[in-house]
Design an enzyme around this catalytic site. Structure first.
Site, PDB file in Angstrom:
ATOM      1  N   VAL A 235       0.872  -1.172   0.000  1.00 60.44           N
ATOM      2  CA  VAL A 235       0.000   0.000   0.000  1.00 60.44           C
ATOM      3  C   VAL A 235       0.911   1.224   0.000  1.00 60.44           C
ATOM      4  O   VAL A 235       1.693   1.401   0.934  1.00 60.44           O
ATOM      5  CB  VAL A 235      -0.899   0.023   1.252  1.00 60.44           C
ATOM      6  CG1 VAL A 235      -1.729   1.301   1.311  1.00 60.44           C
ATOM      7  CG2 VAL A 235      -1.811  -1.202   1.300  1.00 60.44           C
TER       8      VAL A 235
ATOM      9  N   VAL B 260      -2.998  -2.905   5.041  1.00 61.86           N
ATOM     10  CA  VAL B 260      -1.560  -3.207   5.002  1.00 61.86           C
ATOM     11  C   VAL B 260      -1.239  -4.531   5.709  1.00 61.86           C
ATOM     12  O   VAL B 260      -0.314  -5.234   5.324  1.00 61.86           O
ATOM     13  CB  VAL B 260      -0.719  -2.059   5.600  1.00 61.86           C
ATOM     14  CG1 VAL B 260       0.691  -2.113   5.034  1.00 61.86           C
ATOM     15  CG2 VAL B 260      -1.335  -0.713   5.321  1.00 61.86           C
TER      16      VAL B 260
ATOM     17  N   LEU C 166      -6.403 -14.218  13.116  1.00 65.86           N
ATOM     18  CA  LEU C 166      -7.654 -14.158  12.367  1.00 65.86           C
ATOM     19  C   LEU C 166      -7.494 -13.191  11.202  1.00 65.86           C
ATOM     20  O   LEU C 166      -6.874 -12.133  11.331  1.00 65.86           O
ATOM     21  CB  LEU C 166      -8.796 -13.700  13.274  1.00 65.86           C
ATOM     22  CG  LEU C 166      -9.327 -14.772  14.219  1.00 65.86           C
ATOM     23  CD1 LEU C 166     -10.236 -14.140  15.273  1.00 65.86           C
ATOM     24  CD2 LEU C 166     -10.074 -15.856  13.462  1.00 65.86           C
TER      25      LEU C 166
ATOM     26  N   LEU D 126     -18.054 -17.250  17.188  1.00 66.32           N
ATOM     27  CA  LEU D 126     -16.624 -17.447  17.397  1.00 66.32           C
ATOM     28  C   LEU D 126     -16.502 -18.869  17.976  1.00 66.32           C
ATOM     29  O   LEU D 126     -16.303 -19.067  19.166  1.00 66.32           O
ATOM     30  CB  LEU D 126     -16.068 -16.431  18.401  1.00 66.32           C
ATOM     31  CG  LEU D 126     -15.716 -15.019  17.905  1.00 66.32           C
ATOM     32  CD1 LEU D 126     -16.919 -14.332  17.276  1.00 66.32           C
ATOM     33  CD2 LEU D 126     -15.171 -14.169  19.034  1.00 66.32           C
TER      34      LEU D 126
ATOM     35  N   ILE E 115     -13.850 -20.244  20.380  1.00 68.11           N
ATOM     36  CA  ILE E 115     -13.830 -19.575  21.681  1.00 68.11           C
ATOM     37  C   ILE E 115     -15.098 -19.932  22.474  1.00 68.11           C
ATOM     38  O   ILE E 115     -15.060 -20.104  23.683  1.00 68.11           O
ATOM     39  CB  ILE E 115     -13.674 -18.047  21.509  1.00 68.11           C
ATOM     40  CG1 ILE E 115     -12.482 -17.738  20.582  1.00 68.11           C
ATOM     41  CG2 ILE E 115     -13.519 -17.347  22.847  1.00 68.11           C
ATOM     42  CD1 ILE E 115     -11.166 -18.389  20.968  1.00 68.11           C
TER      43      ILE E 115
END
Ligand code: TPP
Ligand code: MG
Length: 599
Positions: A25, A51, A421, A476, A479
């Site tokens: 970027v 980025v 993630l 999730l 979790i």
């Protein structure tokens, strides 16, 4: 001697060191680099939308082909900090990537200038070297050193931070007088290898644990040759998965707490000696070290001296590049075979194979909403042996590790240690850039997918077709499962009523609409019988439109996936396979009817 801007010299060095692609970027402080890139003209650039994603693309790119080094580029300040997660992931899994950042002019570094941050200090712990180059004439040396470090010893990432004025200053530089520095890789001696061979010979039930160092050393063929010569079963680690094909008779399964098969753990626990090559005894592989080590001896071969003895004290430690060690091991094994000195391993190999045939988990469920296990069964049907899978973390990745099949090195691309993630989507794009010929199939849970979802537009813009299997439990999931220990289900729900898409029925985000909005193709599936046709349709759409294709599979919201805290105490939540039809795509499962159950 020709004179040129220091940054032009840097771009020539990138080219000379083999770089053909960069992911990044632009921003004001790195624009001199972009100007040099444009002028030089031989390095293609993929414009990321975030980025962090550029760093993950670089990692996917490196992991796909031996010898590749992914380059990620960003401006000063937040671009560098965005890439820290990518550097951490690369460092953790021993993956070389080169991260280039622009920086405020040297005279203003201490003036709290706009977007001036000490990125070299921030990146220090997650790189092999992070340096702000303050002298323009040192730029070529910094790049030369970077490539040397990334390729030597335990591979890993390097960050070079380039102040604006340093990039712009003219220096004397002649690329014809540039030579890459020699790469240093420690190699085992024959005396060390002979000791290892003696220990192997003295064992009754030996195993090889094959780690990612074998992939990095491009030495999978040697590993398989060694296993076949010795007739010793192999347990790949998550990072080594693919070094021996899943359907090889000596592939004994993966061991571990999560991404493991029941037979992999059983085989490891039945062994009396483990030869670890290019592995690091990761805690999700070993579980409790006492359980893992009790009753067996260990040989540990690793390229990094500080890895020997880090987790436990092996009976023999050898500091060596995996390929160098495997070459000598194969040589020594051939000699012993020719002299008739190799023990017969037939009975032990047979026991391991029998466990692989019989100790299976069930995948064939017809439930609606779909149970996750069924997804991997259908993926095994849809995708051939040359498929390259990319995944990161979550129940999706764990179940993928338990049920998918991998047949070649670099065909399971997974951020093993860091598990950030969002990594899956950009890493898959990097894999597509590195090898456009191979079908890339990414595997994400809904949350992983949402983390860097905007990168879908990069795939559409740059025509990087791949299939993204998105298993949506609107949770999730990993979790949520972990919170069972706290008796809570707190802050892990992703469900809501989407006012624009009532048809998603409380599952919240309409991923099909988002993907289409990004210029990609997308399909949604809610019944087991629809999965395979959707995957086949996705292949066609990918070929036709040359863009990413998302296949969203609506899962039941709560499924617990097998895992535990000790490899001898993995908790199973579903019934196990009792007949071949319970696990029809497991290796060897067709023989299940004739199986003799082991106690
Ligand atoms: C940056 C980051 N934050 C938090 C986590 C912890 N974490 C691991 S898996 C997970 C949930 C994943 O959900 P999803 O992608 O939907 O997969 P599922 O487990 O539901 O299959 C979280 C929050 C992480 N790995 N990375
Ligand atoms: Mg989920």
């Amino acid at each position: 001697m020709p004179r040129m801007k220091a940054i032009a010299a840097a771009v020539q060095i990138l080219q000379r060191e083999g770089v053909r692609h960069a992911f990044g970027v632009p921003g004001a402080a790195i624009n001199p680099f972009y100007a040099a890139l444009r002028e030089h003209g031989t390095i293609d650039h993929v414009l990321a939308r975030h980025v962090e994603a550029a760093a993950h693309m670089a990692e996917g790119y490196t992991r796909t082909r031996a010898g590749n080094i992914g380059v990620c580029v960003g401006t000063s300040g937040p671009a560098g900090t965005d890439m820290i997660t990518g550097l951490y992931s690369a460092m953790a899994d021993s993956i070389p990537i080169l991260c280039l950042t622009g920086q405020a002019p040297t005279a203003r570094l201490h003036k709290e200038d706009f977007q001036a941050v000490d990125i070299a200090a921030i990146a220090g712990p997650v790189t092999k070297l992070a340096t702000t180059v303050l002298e323009p004439a040192q730029v070529p040396g910094a790049f030369q050193q970077a490539f040397h470090l990334m390729r030597s010893g335990r591979p890993g990432p390097v960050l070079i931070d380039l102040p604006f004025d340093v990039q712009m200053t003219e220096i004397a530089f002649d690329i014809d007088a540039y030579e890459p520095l020699p790469v240093h890789k420690p190699a085992a001696s024959r005396a060390q290898i002979d000791k290892a061979m003696d220990m192997l010979a003295a064992a009754e039930r030996p195993l090889i644990v094959a780690g990612g160092g074998i992939v990095n050393a491009d030495a999978a063929d040697l590993l398989v040759e060694l296993a076949e010569l010795l007739d010793v079963p192999v347990i790949p680690t998550l990072m080594g998965w693919g070094v021996i094909p899943d359907d090889h008779r000596l592939m004994a399964g993966m061991a571990g707490l999560q991404t493991a098969q029941r037979y992999g753990n059983a085989n490891l626990l039945a062994s009396d000696l483990v030869l670890g090559i290019g592995n690091r005894w990761a805690n999700r592989h070993t579980g409790g070290v006492d359980t893992y080590t009790r009753g067996r001896r260990f040989i540990h071969v690793d390229i990094e001296p500080t890895q020997i003895g880090r987790i436990f004290d092996p009976d023999l430690g050898i500091v060596s590049d995996a390929k160098a060690a495997l070459r000598l091991l194969v040589e020594a094994a051939r000699e012993r075979r020719d002299a008739g000195r190799l023990p017969d391993r037939g009975a032990w190999v047979g026991q391991c194979a029998e466990r692989k045939r019989t100790m299976l988990r069930r995948t064939h469920f017809d439930d609606i909403p779909i149970k996750p296990q069924r997804v991997y069964e259908e993926m095994n049907r849809a995708f051939g042996k040359d498929t390259r899978y990319v995944s990161t973390i979550g129940l999706s990745q764990i179940a993928g590790g338990q049920f998918l099949h991998v047949y070649r090195p670099r065909h399971w691309i997974n951020a093993g240690q860091a598990g950030p993630l969002g990594w899956t989507l950009p890493a898959a794009l990097g894999a597509c850039v590195a090898d456009p010929e191979t079908t890339v199939v990414a595997l994400s849970g809904d949350y992983d997918f949402q983390f860097l979802i905007e990168e879908l537009a990069v795939g559409a813009q740059f025509n990087l077709p791949y299939i993204h299997v998105l298993v949506n439990n609107s949770y999730l999931g990993l979790i949520r499962q972990a919170q069972r220990a706290f008796d809570i289900d707190y802050c892990v729900q992703l469900s809501f009523d989407n006012v624009n898409s009532p048809e998603v029925g409380g599952y919240g985000v309409d991923h099909v609409k988002v993907a289409e909005g990004m210029g990609c193709k997308a399909l949604r599936v809610s019944e087991p019988a629809e999965i395979l046709p959707a995957l086949e349709e996705a292949k066609k759409l990918m070929a036709q439109h040359r863009v990413p294709v998302v296949v969203e599979i609506i899962l039941e919201r709560v499924t617990n996936i097998s895992m535990g805290t000790e490899i001898d105490n993995i908790v199973e939540f579903e019934e196990l396979a009792a007949r071949g039809e319970d696990a029809p795509t497991a290796i060897g499962a067709l023989d299940l009817e004739q199986m003799q159950f082991l106690d």
